[in-house]
Design a protein around this motif. Structure first.
Motif, PDB file in Angstrom:
ATOM      1  N   PHE A 209       0.810  -1.219   0.000  1.00 18.06           N
ATOM      2  CA  PHE A 209       0.000   0.000   0.000  1.00 18.06           C
ATOM      3  C   PHE A 209       0.845   1.272   0.000  1.00 18.06           C
ATOM      4  N   ASP A 210       1.887   1.339   0.830  1.00 18.86           N
ATOM      5  CA  ASP A 210       2.691   2.566   0.907  1.00 18.86           C
ATOM      6  C   ASP A 210       3.274   2.933  -0.453  1.00 18.86           C
ATOM      7  N   GLU A 211       3.837   1.939  -1.128  1.00 19.69           N
ATOM      8  CA  GLU A 211       4.431   2.204  -2.441  1.00 19.69           C
ATOM      9  C   GLU A 211       3.359   2.589  -3.452  1.00 19.69           C
ATOM     10  N   MET A 216       0.374   6.703  -6.693  1.00 21.87           N
ATOM     11  CA  MET A 216      -0.890   7.337  -7.062  1.00 21.87           C
ATOM     12  C   MET A 216      -0.841   8.852  -6.837  1.00 21.87           C
ATOM     13  N   LEU A 217      -0.252   9.259  -5.708  1.00 22.35           N
ATOM     14  CA  LEU A 217      -0.179  10.684  -5.397  1.00 22.35           C
ATOM     15  C   LEU A 217       0.763  11.413  -6.353  1.00 22.35           C
ATOM     16  N   GLU A 218       1.880  10.763  -6.673  1.00 25.16           N
ATOM     17  CA  GLU A 218       2.822  11.381  -7.605  1.00 25.16           C
ATOM     18  C   GLU A 218       2.187  11.517  -8.988  1.00 25.16           C
ATOM     19  N   GLN A 219       1.388  10.509  -9.377  1.00 28.18           N
ATOM     20  CA  GLN A 219       0.701  10.564 -10.660  1.00 28.18           C
ATOM     21  C   GLN A 219      -0.319  11.705 -10.672  1.00 28.18           C
ATOM     22  N   SER A 571       1.397  -4.451 -10.497  1.00 29.89           N
ATOM     23  CA  SER A 571       0.325  -3.650  -9.893  1.00 29.89           C
ATOM     24  C   SER A 571      -0.823  -3.366 -10.861  1.00 29.89           C
ATOM     25  N   THR A 572      -0.622  -3.631 -12.169  1.00 27.71           N
ATOM     26  CA  THR A 572      -1.687  -3.358 -13.146  1.00 27.71           C
ATOM     27  C   THR A 572      -2.538  -4.588 -13.426  1.00 27.71           C
TER      28      THR A 572
END
Length: 607
Positions: A209-211, A216-219, A571-572
């Protein structure tokens, strides 16, 4: 194959006091899902669980539930009826057919590992025991959807480990709110993340989750680069906490790893700590590095042995984690250390210059009639001394996630978690040279836990922490004292993970060793193993054939597990093919179980 959809919410609008809490809320709960629900205080975790339970109406959109689906919930506040037994409390809301099945075997199956007595009366139980009874009630119902709110609070580590295994094998869907990161990592295959009024779904479970959340936030930040500057600043401000948490966690773990490696390099220091002290006295004056010393201490309560010739040296700067079941001696150790109890034999010596700061999990030092303000500054005023720096009391309360508007409210109005936060704020404002924290993480949310870990990472004094939170111990201590019961107290260098590695029987290592020695009795540590059934001297052809082919089977399963793990790291995968993701997730769990069965069978057949 993916399980059936048990419950679905589509494009829901949920308001609170006329203000939208969720817009376009969409999620599905599938049979077999193991989901953890995370988000800041006030993000809507309880509201989401109430929507699932049908207790909170949605203002728009659709909520659908499969006909016949049952929903169970672990209560935070346990209702108590005078004279009601634990057995009657558990059976109270069960259907007649479910009640009969629970009476026959399910209650005993759950009550024993949860360490509750079915004949005890609910109104005389402690808060922790009531929570265990409530957990037993939720598990025995065996609902299709099981909702758990902080299930590990007040549980010993061995009970937490049992609960992990129980939930991993649970056939229905599970959704869990918890501050225990290690617990969430071990049980979840999905994360529902409530963030800024939206529900986002992480398909990797809490382990990744952390990674995932950082990505997600950087995107999101990249996508907002070309939008208004105000929005860009807002997102940067809002996301700073999540990214900072990950950086802090990585930094703290690196610092603790460095400290443990340094300790391993000088094992003599650790051996001195756990030495069987032969001398009758030691130098524990103000100039000594030794701050406290147990010298051949015996302690008994009736026929129960708590300490047997126990010796220990605690030096300035030690960071020690305490593990053990209820009744194993943890509290007795602390009371002996701070001079509230006396040993039956031996001596406990303390450096005369050492002062203790003590966080008591019972919160007995809090005056319920005092305000939060008075609790922190009993002598009056507006500013509090926080480790030598004067802080306004409202600003300091904000550090521990309190709204300054409630600074004058009485302590009696706080929840259990808020009282914990207040007592931590009081103890940690100006901790003395020896800090003792007894179960500090109970009822804390993850944000407060981050604050606590950050403060402790900068604490320079001697630290002792009693906790069942594995990730918290890994982040904060460099030595472990494990109270195993009956006076057996073992020391380990490192945090909880190092303790577990030292304790755990490596089945693969046993198999490799048995291939050479062909004898259980010659194994290192075999005296601690449960004796295996003795096989016949000469195996039948069928059993010998099975034994000869088990190593290949185990090797094939190991290869399959490794390959599935590699595939699931993508992750996809979940967004591309959720059916395939669920199929692979289900198969890897089955393969690990098959491997464990095969290894155990190999041990049984070996001679």
């Amino acid at each position: 194959m993916a399980g059936r959809v048990l419950l679905s919410v589509q494009e829901a609008l949920v308001t609170f006091g006329g203000v939208p809490l969720f817009e376009n809320l969409t999620f599905h709960i599938l049979e077999g899902d193991k989901t953890c629900l995370v988000g800041k205080n006030g993000a809507g975790k309880s509201t989401l669980m109430n929507i699932i339970r049908g207790l909170k109406e949605i203002d728009d959109g659709e909520r659908w539930i499969l006909s016949g689906t049952t929903i169970g919930y672990l209560q935070q506040d346990v209702p108590v009826k005078i004279g009601q037994t634990v057995r009657d409390f558990i059976l109270e809301d069960l259907s007649p057919e479910n009640r009969e099945e629970a009476r026959s075997y399910r209650m005993e199956m759950v009550a024993e590992p949860l360490q509750i007595n079915l004949d005890d009366q609910m109104d005389v139980l402690s808060g922790g025991q009531k929570r265990r009874a409530a957990l037993a009630r939720a598990l025995i119902e065996q609902p299709d959807i099981l909702l758990l709110d902080e299930p590990t609070n007040h549980l010993d580590l061995d009970v937490v480990l049992w609960l992990e295994n129980y939930l991993k094998a649970y056939r229905g869907a599970v959704m869990c709110i918890s501050h225990d990161r290690a617990f969430l990592q071990n049980i979840s295959d999905k994360v529902f993340w409530l963030y800024r009024g939206r529900l986002r779904i992480c398909p990797t479970g809490y382990k990744g989750f952390d990674e995932w959340s950082t990505t997600m936030l950087e995107q999101e930040e990249r996508e907002l680069k070309n939008r208004e500057k105000m929005l860009e600043v807002e997102v940067e401000w809002a996301s700073r906490g999540v990214k900072a948490r990950r950086k802090r966690n990585v930094r703290r773990l690196a610092l603790m790893h460095e400290a443990r490696e340094k300790l391993r390099a000088d094992k003599s220091a650790f051996l001195r700590m756990m030495a069987k002290v032969e001398m009758e006295s030691s130098d524990v004056t103000g100039t000594s590095k030794i701050v406290a010393e147990f010298i051949k201490v015996d302690k008994h309560f009736g026929d129960k042995t708590i300490m047997d010739k126990f010796s220990l040296r605690i030096q300035r700067g030690d960071r020690i984690g305490i593990l053990g079941k209820n009744g194993s001696g943890k509290s007795t150790f602390l009371k002996l250390l701070i001079d509230e109890l006396q040993p039956d034999a031996g001596k406990v010596k303390r450096n005369k210059e050492i002062e203790f700061s003590y966080f008591d999990q019972t919160r007995s030092t809090l005056n319920l009639t005092d305000s939060l303000w008075t609790t922190l500054i009993p002598t009056g005023g507006d500013y509090i001394d926080v480790m030598g720096k004067m802080r306004h009391v409202c600003g300091y309360l904000q550090d521990f996630l309190f709204d300054p508007a409630y600074a004058r409210a009485p302590v009696s109005t706080l929840s259990g978690g808020q009282k914990n936060r207040l007592l931590l704020a009081k103890v940690l404002a100006n901790p003395k040279s020896f800090l003792i924290l007894d179960e500090p993480t109970n009822d804390l949310d993850m944000d407060t836990l981050d604050v606590l870990e950050e403060i402790l990472s900068h604490y320079k004094g001697t630290l002792i922490i009693v906790s069942h939170d594995r990730d918290f111990l890994d982040q904060t201590v460099s030595k472990i004292l494990a109270f195993e019961g009956e006076g057996d107290i073992q020391g380990y260098i490192g945090g909880y993970s190092d303790y577990l590695a030292g304790k755990k029987v490596n089945i693969k290592g046993l198999i490799d060793s048995k291939r050479d020695e062909r004898s259980v009795g010659k194994q290192v540590g075999a005296k601690n193993l449960t004796p295996l059934p003795k096989p016949p001297v000469k195996l039948s052809y069928k059993l010998q054939y099975e034994l000869d082919h088990l190593p290949q089977k185990i090797e094939a399963l190991e290869g399959e597990i490794e390959e599935l793990s590699r595939i699931l790291e993508d992750s996809t995968l979940y967004t591309r093919d959720p059916v395939l993701f669920h199929a692979y997730s289900e198969r890897i769990a089955q393969a690990e179980e098959e491997k464990e069965v095969a290894e155990t069978r190999w041990l049984e057949l070996s001679v």
